[in-house]
Scaffold this motif. Structure first.
Motif, PDB file in Angstrom:
ATOM      1  N   THR A  62      36.970  44.567  24.079  1.00  0.00           N
ATOM      2  CA  THR A  62      35.958  45.335  24.704  1.00  0.00           C
ATOM      3  C   THR A  62      35.415  46.197  23.747  1.00  0.00           C
ATOM      4  N   ARG A  65      31.836  44.680  23.381  1.00  0.00           N
ATOM      5  CA  ARG A  65      31.446  44.160  24.381  1.00  0.00           C
ATOM      6  C   ARG A  65      31.674  43.166  24.865  1.00  0.00           C
ATOM      7  N   TYR A 218      32.491  51.654  22.554  1.00  0.00           N
ATOM      8  CA  TYR A 218      32.317  50.284  22.381  1.00  0.00           C
ATOM      9  C   TYR A 218      31.804  50.208  21.032  1.00  0.00           C
TER      10      TYR A 218
END
Length: 408
Positions: A62, A65, A218
């Motif tokens: 994550t 992304r 992120y």
């Protein structure tokens, strides 16, 4: 370039959020509190079911992304971690690092019901002695990850309820309450670890931290914030640098007002952009030899620069307050009632630390935070460290966060 200078501004948890009225930022107020990594943790300490908002480390994918599971976290070479000892007794003790031969190296003393800690490595050993007798070892500890919090509990005698009860009966009501509070915190830590996979380094319960934290969800994520405290382009005369007042309430500026206007850039405000570069946990040096070398922890040079020194330093504090989205009054002594929500008038920030590194100088593995006294329910600790580099075109050297948790 022979050396590097930078400033460190360190703030403590507590206070209220109220940035300069004209300072704007890229997030709405509620977005500061919408952290997708926070989860509701059910727990029970024997008083009935309760809930706690706990941080759970996200899947490393994550940070890029990408979908969870697309990437695997790499393991850094550095394996240091936080080491904390909790003194669950009414007596002051001393704690030592145990080299395995000869007398230990004194670390500090730990007051009744208090705690202390350091940055350490797996297999490192420590021991405790009574405060007045360093020859008598009363407890030993070996750093064994993932455990980070260790407890000295002379009250509970494992397998002997009668002896345990006798020890409890010998405590005053004041000490019994503190022993029970530590026992509850210890049980909370156990359930917190089961839920999050990491230990709770503070003492439970504590007041909720209320300063804002810029989201770092992120890599490459950006935020911006404006400040009226624009750069100085000319150096004021020495006679003009003195603060007009050191009294708290008199130091508040009206909207659109700033000191030494004629020496500043003509823009009405400056924009500061923040970018997420990496993700890390708390630790220090990642060189394997750091585990074995005997060397000075800090060979750099440093001094302290107080906000009250002059109006340029005062402007740096005001700009930092805008960046961190807090009231500048919290970064200085205040008049009584100036910030009604605060119980005292002390500033929450340390003086600026001016640091100079010559070639080869360093500050080895360390944490910037410490452990608050047990009786402080807000558990004040260092909340944020803001580094300001004063050199341009630097060659060599680095600020390193070696407990990175990235996929590369």
């Amino acid at each position: 370039m022979r050396g590097t200078f930078f400033l460190l501004a360190t703030l403590f948890i507590g206070g209220v959020d109220r940035a300069s009225a004209l300072s704007q930022c890229s997030l709405r107020e509620e977005e500061f509190y919408q952290d997708p990594a926070m989860h509701t943790m059910p727990f029970d300490l024997g008083y009935g079911p309760q809930e706690f908002r706990a941080y759970k480390q996200p899947d490393v994918s994550t940070f890029y992304r990408e979908r969870p599971g697309d990437r695997r976290a790499q393991v850094p070479a550095f394996n240091g971690f936080a080491f904390k000892i909790v003194n669950m007794s009414p007596n002051r003790v001393k704690y030592f690092w145990d080299p395995g031969h000869g007398p230990g190296s004194p670390m500090s003393s730990i007051g009744p019901w208090d705690s202390a800690g350091t940055a350490s490595f797996p297999t490192h050993k420590f021991y405790l002695t009574p405060f007045d007798d360093e020859t008598k070892i009363i407890a030993r500890f070996v750093c064994t990850p993932p455990q980070a919090v260790y407890y000295y509990d002379p009250i509970t005698v494992e397998g002997d309820e009668e002896a345990t009860q006798a020890n409890l009966d010998a405590l005053s009501q004041h000490d019994f309450d503190r022993y029970q509070a530590h026992s509850d915190s210890r049980e909370f830590n156990k359930q917190y670890y089961e839920f999050t996979g990491r230990e709770y380094l503070s003492t439970f319960p504590r007041n909720t931290a209320i300063h804002k934290i810029w989201p770092a969800d992120y890599f490459g994520q950006e935020h911006w914030v404006t400040s009226e405290e624009v750069h100085f382009v000319d150096l004021p005369e020495e006679s003009e640098l003195k603060l007009p007042s050191t009294v708290g309430r008199d130091r508040r500026l009206k909207d659109g007002e700033r000191f030494l206007e004629k020496y500043r850039s003509p823009e009405p405000y400056m924009n500061m952009t923040m970018k997420v570069l990496s993700w890390s946990t708390t630790a220090g040096d990642n060189r394997e030899e750091a585990r074995h070398d005997i060397r000075e922890t800090r060979t750099s040079l440093n001094t302290w620069v107080y906000r009250e020194k002059d109006l340029i330093i005062d402007a740096i504090y005001r700009r930092a307050a805008d960046l961190l989205r807090i009231d500048e009054a919290l970064l200085r002594p205040r008049s009584a009632g100036e910030v009604p929500e605060m119980k005292n008038t002390r500033g929450l920030a340390e003086a600026l630390q001016l640091v100079h590194y010559e070639v080869g100088q360093e500050y080895t593995a360390h944490h910037d935070f410490g452990y608050a006294p047990f009786d402080r329910k807000d558990q004040p600790a260092r909340f944020a460290t803001l580094l300001l580099y004063l050199n341009e075109g630097m060659v060599g050297g680095e600020t390193q966060f070696p407990r990175w948790a990235n996929a590369e």
